[in-house]
Design an enzyme around this catalytic site. Structure first.
Site, PDB file in Angstrom:
ATOM      1  N   ASP A  57      42.487  31.851  60.530  1.00 42.99           N
ATOM      2  CA  ASP A  57      42.535  30.421  60.816  1.00 42.99           C
ATOM      3  C   ASP A  57      41.088  29.911  60.755  1.00 42.99           C
ATOM      4  O   ASP A  57      40.137  30.697  60.824  1.00 42.99           O
ATOM      5  CB  ASP A  57      43.174  30.152  62.182  1.00 42.99           C
ATOM      6  CG  ASP A  57      43.724  28.723  62.267  1.00 42.99           C
ATOM      7  OD1 ASP A  57      43.339  27.865  61.442  1.00 42.99           O
ATOM      8  OD2 ASP A  57      44.554  28.459  63.169  1.00 42.99           O
ATOM      9  N   TRP A  58      40.927  28.618  60.639  1.00 43.60           N
ATOM     10  CA  TRP A  58      39.616  28.035  60.329  1.00 43.60           C
ATOM     11  C   TRP A  58      38.590  28.309  61.437  1.00 43.60           C
ATOM     12  O   TRP A  58      38.777  27.899  62.573  1.00 43.60           O
ATOM     13  CB  TRP A  58      39.790  26.538  60.070  1.00 43.60           C
ATOM     14  CG  TRP A  58      40.050  26.223  58.617  1.00 43.60           C
ATOM     15  CD1 TRP A  58      39.351  25.331  57.850  1.00 43.60           C
ATOM     16  CD2 TRP A  58      41.043  26.776  57.732  1.00 43.60           C
ATOM     17  NE1 TRP A  58      39.846  25.323  56.545  1.00 43.60           N
ATOM     18  CE2 TRP A  58      40.869  26.201  56.451  1.00 43.60           C
ATOM     19  CE3 TRP A  58      42.037  27.745  57.873  1.00 43.60           C
ATOM     20  CZ2 TRP A  58      41.659  26.529  55.346  1.00 43.60           C
ATOM     21  CZ3 TRP A  58      42.831  28.080  56.772  1.00 43.60           C
ATOM     22  CH2 TRP A  58      42.633  27.469  55.549  1.00 43.60           C
TER      23      TRP A  58
END
Ligand SMILES: *[C@@H]1O[C@H](CO)[C@@H](O)[C@H](O)[C@H]1NC(C)=O
Ligand SMILES: *[C@@H]1O[C@H](CO)[C@@H](O)[C@H](O)[C@H]1NC(C)=O
Ligand SMILES: *[C@@H]1O[C@H](CO)[C@@H](O)[C@H](O)[C@H]1NC(C)=O
Ligand SMILES: *[C@@H]1O[C@H](CO)[C@@H](O)[C@H](O)[C@H]1NC(C)=O
Ligand SMILES: *[C@@H]1O[C@H](CO)[C@@H](O)[C@H](O)[C@H]1NC(C)=O
Ligand SMILES: *[C@@H]1O[C@H](CO)[C@@H](O)[C@H](O)[C@H]1NC(C)=O
Ligand SMILES: *[C@@H]1O[C@H](CO)[C@@H](O)[C@H](O)[C@H]1NC(C)=O
Ligand SMILES: *[C@@H]1O[C@H](CO)[C@@H](O)[C@H](O)[C@H]1NC(C)=O
Ligand SMILES: CC(=O)N[C@H]1CO[C@H](CO)[C@@H](O)[C@@H]1O
Length: 889
Positions: free
Chosen positions: A304-305
């Site tokens: 995830d970012w």
């Protein structure tokens, strides 16, 4: 995913500011990140006794599942010719704001592989124009209609392809909805693994039929928003640890992921949180063990970012793609992978075979979805609405690009939206058959949730405000509205005598005239943690399960003035209704969930009787929040690491209420209709005979073999005259020849390069294929016995044999089907299949799915339209079905 608000700030403004702030620490930050390259592998903090983040190495290479054979063969031919830089390019994002999409990989143009575009969200293409704002997952779940789940996926995928998106960042099937207050539950399909699994798998199927790679997320245990991420610098605060036992993981939280893998999903996103104290972007048991070995996942796992917290550690643990590429602070030009991954290959610390597997997985997925054939490049920009501008807004000096071609991808998807939003509408109360209303009714409408946000339907970034009708929650899981059909506008198109009071406070001095009907619009919002809305940190931390803006008071005031009050609720999840549900004037309650752009007509279709409601609750509505165990409350601050222990095990939502004999106000699956149905002539047929252990899995097929020679260091050198963009992340190295392979690396405990034995529960994508053998087929005849046309849902809940030695929920949803529209008097026979997995329990000891087969006590298959309306059951031993039984709960 996390995207901070400065994405919308002019980059020409932000870049110099950031460079001023960041420049002095540049070298120190680079050194710090380099030190972390191999770090943070094991459990980072003490987790409660009994929870262990066991190591699982090495990563099983992809390519052994027959469905992917051709794609891996094509990928192998490409990857074997790639240079080190080409390989690393595909594994690492080019950096935050360094391309048109929220994530952009490097390219390998010699092989026709462009910078791959990764774009949100789970309900449409985010941050663009001329797109459709689809209903949220929770609405889609409430339809209990598989055809609509699939139709939505198909339409979302068509829009993604039309915009040139390679990888769509949806569907969301985690969070599952363990915590009623959890911020992102609405992105998924409901608080039950089987409902969530069908929603997720059918969305994957629909999206991928367009050639778009779907991403099932967030793997796994992401049940609370607050504290979900590490706070920089690491060590100050670590991401929340979801402490989950193995059986609960398999039977609840990982279940929908397994089903998405079975459906062929191309990508999985690891969640921000830890499980058992090991960060999910480098949790080797989760990624190497459960996802890639046991569940046979053949695609790519992305972070995830800004969720990646280490370089070597994440590579060894099974991560394949780092997004958006940056280390934990964006726009510094620093990464855990990119040039660092090149280094760790050249210095021998990350085995070349691991890099080859990462790239092969990425390229094979690209071939599997047919993206080598006529796939469009992105024709929009996630960063700007302008027609042209900087190609890389994160760079100080960027070349100029055509940023938006404004391609209209909406086609006729508004019809899909309206069909879903209408079928999601769940009628909870309808005293005196108040609904449907006549169009001649004199209507008084209350609440700003009936109208559009006066500042504009897309005026709040990522929908992080609760102004106007609530069509979706907030955060990255949103999309721009092309239009938003507000309920008040749709009502005014139907009814002539309407007065609208747009305040959330009841106007003073109103008196009711006989025949007046009041309709009150209230809502409850939640979203992603990067935005706090009215004191709610993503989760409903401030509002609790009450509607916002004191909606209860608005309903109470309306009920004190009018004899007939209809309450319309737009909500991300369960709300408490006790403050008004028993008021005699509150005749009807309608849950419209999160309808997306068609909030108006989809509602009036039901309110005025053009269609009968057929939505069912995708969660329970409790009488009180503390009807649930305290373990599913939000957990608060703890120094260093917040511990979230899933001590309730399998007992969430209706599973918990049933175990403790607590009645819900409205049980899971509840939903009324304007007509009535009977369910008769049920039959049960046995197919594959039951055995306690499934047939043994087949051994893995072969996987691509490559040269193990470490590539020449010169492959990683900058090409002569290369015009590098500042802060952009490259795989190139300044002095590759100086990298030494003689150093010692302190590998994580349990690290090994010898492959693990094949897990008994594996064997194909999703797991042992025998788990999907149909063991019973149930049929039931549904007849519309009322006066208007409508649709009915048949749900099948399994009750385990009474001599089952395992602690198991009394009933669990295992199958559902919805009828077509049935005219009065019309019947339809629904067929529901029960698989081996549906009857299986995850045995922690044998690490396999086993069925507690009994020759004396049957499995009972309860058929009904909610978890608390079950009087018809089929018996697995007698092979008969009988009605009028005492309900199990
Ligand atoms: C978490 O700990 C429990 C209890 O020891 C164990 O059963 C489970 O497999 C662990 N899960 C992971 C992903 O390591
Ligand atoms: C792989 O599985 C998908 C989904 O079940 C199916 O559509 C596809 O045809 C299969 N491909 C191959 C090569 O078997
Ligand atoms: C790989 O390189 C070989 C030898 O140069 C060449 O024959 C082959 O066509 C290349 N394959 C691909 C897919 O580029
Ligand atoms: C790697 O990707 C970058 C960014 O897209 C590109 O500039 C560079 O040419 C690529 N390198 C190779 C060897 O393809
Ligand atoms: C190899 O390089 C990686 C990335 O810079 C680094 O984390 C690791 O410590 C290096 N290994 C050795 C033995 O120096
Ligand atoms: C949709 O595309 C058209 C051009 O086809 C453009 O004029 C319009 O501004 C776009 N809509 C939005 C909301 O940007
Ligand atoms: C609306 O209904 C009220 C109450 O019956 C009536 O007094 C009023 O004239 C009506 N208005 C219109 C425009 O029909
Ligand atoms: C329960 O199911 C019966 C049909 O078996 C149906 O007639 C009845 O309306 C349902 N009750 C509720 C509250 O949904
Ligand atoms: C750059 C690019 O590939 N743009 C494409 C965007 O999509 C439209 C419609 O599919 C194409 O016509 C463009 O070529």
């Amino acid at each position: 995913m996390l995207l901070t608000n400065f994405v919308f700030v002019s980059c020409t403004f932000i870049s110099p500011v950031l460079s001023l702030v960041a420049e002095p620490d540049f070298a120190a930050e680079a050194a710090r990140i380099r030190n972390l390259q191999g770090a943070s592998v094991a459990a980072r903090d003490a987790v409660p006794a009994g929870y262990v983040a066991a190591p699982y190495y090495p990563t099983p290479p992809g390519g052994w599942v027959s469905n992917w054979t051709e794609s891996y063969a094509k990928a192998q031919k490409v990857v074997q010719n790639m240079t080190l830089v080409e390989k690393v390019n595909l594994t690492t994002g080019t950096g935050y704001l360094m391309g048109p999409c929220v994530g952009n990989t490097g390219s390998a143009l010699r092989f026709g592989i462009p910078n791959l575009c990764l774009q949100d969200s789970a309900l449409g293409v985010a941050r663009t124009d001329n797109n459709t704002a689809f209903p949220a997952g929770i609405s889609t779940g409430a339809t209990f209609n598989k055809a609509l789940m699939y139709a939505r996926g198909l339409a979302i995928g068509a829009e993604a392809r039309g915009k040139g998106v390679n990888v769509q960042l949806g569907p969301t099937v985690g969070p599952l909805g363990r915590k009623p207050r959890g911020g992102r539950n609405w992105e998924g399909f409901g608080a039950d693994p089987v409902l969530q699994a069908h929603g997720g798998a059918l969305t994957v199927k629909g999206i991928q039929e367009n050639g778009v790679i779907a991403t099932v997320k967030h793997f796994v245990g992401n049940e609370q928003e607050e504290y979900r991420m590490d706070i920089i610098p690491h060590g100050l605060m670590k991401a929340i640890s979801s402490n989950i036992d193995d059986r609960t993981l398999h039977e609840l939280y990982a279940w929908p992921f397994a089903e998405a893998i079975r459906a062929g999903v191309g990508a999985v996103m690891a969640s921000y949180n830890d499980v058992n104290g090991s960060d999910n972007s480098q949790n080797s048991m989760l990624l190497n063990g459960i996802l890639k070995d046991e569940m046979g996942f053949q695609g790519l796992v992305m972070s995830d970012w800004f969720g990646q917290i280490g370089g070597v550690s994440s590579a060894l643990a099974g991560l394949d793609m780092a997004m958006p590429g940056d280390g934990d602070i964006p726009l510094l030009g620093l990464a855990y992978w990119a040039y660092e991954l090149s280094t760790s290959i050249l210095n021998g610390t990350v085995p070349l075979s691991r890099l080859n597997d990462m790239v092969t997985r990425i390229v094979a997925t690209w071939f599997q979805l047919g993206q080598d054939q006529d796939y469009p490049l992105p024709n929009f920009s996630s960063n700007t609405a302008d027609a042209s501008g900087p190609c890389y807004p994160g760079a100080l000096f960027s070349p100029t690009c055509v940023t938006n071609e404004y391609v209209n991808v909406q086609a006729d998807h508004a019809i899909v939206v309206r069909n879903i939003s209408r079928e999601a509408i769940t009628l909870l109360k309808n005293d005196d058959s108040t609904l449907p209303l006549s169009v001649n009714t004199v209507l008084k409408i209350f609440g700003q949730d009936a109208q559009n946000n006066p500042d504009g339907i897309n005026s709040c970034t990522d929908k992080a405000c609760d102004t106007g009708v609530l069509g979706m929650g907030w955060g990255s899981g949103t999309a721009n509205y092309p239009y938003l059909d507000a309920p008040i506008d749709a009502i005014k198109r139907k009814v002539t005598n309407v007065t609208y009071y747009s305040s959330d406070t009841f106007p003073s001095g109103l008196t009711a005239k006989p025949g007046d009907v009041a309709m009150v619009f209230i809502n409850s919002d939640s979203g992603e943690n990067q935005d706090t809305v009215e004191g709610n940190y993503g989760d409903r931390s401030a509002s609790g399960l009450y509607t916002w803006h004191n909606g209860d008071a608005l309903v109470q005031a309306a009920a004190a003035t009018y004899d007939t009050v209809i309450v319309v609720v737009h909500t991300v999840g369960p709300i408490l209704v006790e403050n008004w549900i028993e008021l005699p004037a509150v005749k009807a309650v309608v849950f419209a969930h999160l309808p997306g752009q068609e909030a108006g007509d989809s509602l009036t279709d039901i309110i005025f009787g053009d269609y009968s409601p057929s939505g069912h609750l995708p969660y329970s509505i409790p009488v009180a929040e503390d009807d649930y165990p305290s373990s599913v409350s939000l957990v608060g601050f703890e120094l260093f690491q917040v511990q979230d222990t899933f001590s309730e095990g399998l007992y969430i939502d209706y599973r918990y209420l049933n175990k403790h004999n607590i009645s819900a106000r409205y049980p899971f699956g509840y939903g009324l209709s304007y007509t009535s149905f009977t369910r008769t002539s049920a039959t049960i047929t046995a197919a594959t005979p039951l055995s306690s252990v499934p047939p043994a899995r087949a051994p893995k097929g072969s996987t691509p073999v490559y040269s193990s020679a470490i590539p020449p260091a010169a492959e990683a050198a900058w090409p002569a005259g290369f015009d590098a963009i500042w802060r952009y992340l490259y795989a190139y190295l300044d002095s590759p020849a100086e990298i030494s392979s003689s150093g010692q690396f302190d590998y994580p405990t349990g690290y090994q390069t010898i492959p693990q034995p094949d897990p008994p529960a594996g064997g194909d994508q999703g797991g042992n294929p025998a788990l999907w053998d149909v063991v019973f087929t149930i049929s039931v005849k549904v007849t519309n016995t009322g006066k208007v046309a409508g649709k009915d849902v048949a749900m099948v809940f399994v009750e385990y044999p009474s001599d089952n030695p395992w602690d198991t929920p009394i009933i669990q949803l295992r199958a559902f089907e919805k009828t077509n529209t049935l005219a009065p008097g019309e019947s339809e026979v629904l067929t529901l299949e029960i698989t081996r997995k549906d009857l299986s329990i995850w045995d922690v000891v044998s690490q396999n799915w086993i069925i507690p087969v009994s020759s004396t006590a049957p499995f009972l298959f309860w058929i009904g339209d909610s978890s608390a309306n079950l009087t018809l059951a089929c018996d697995s031993l007698k092979r008969t079905c009988t009605n009028g039984r005492v309900p199990p709960v």
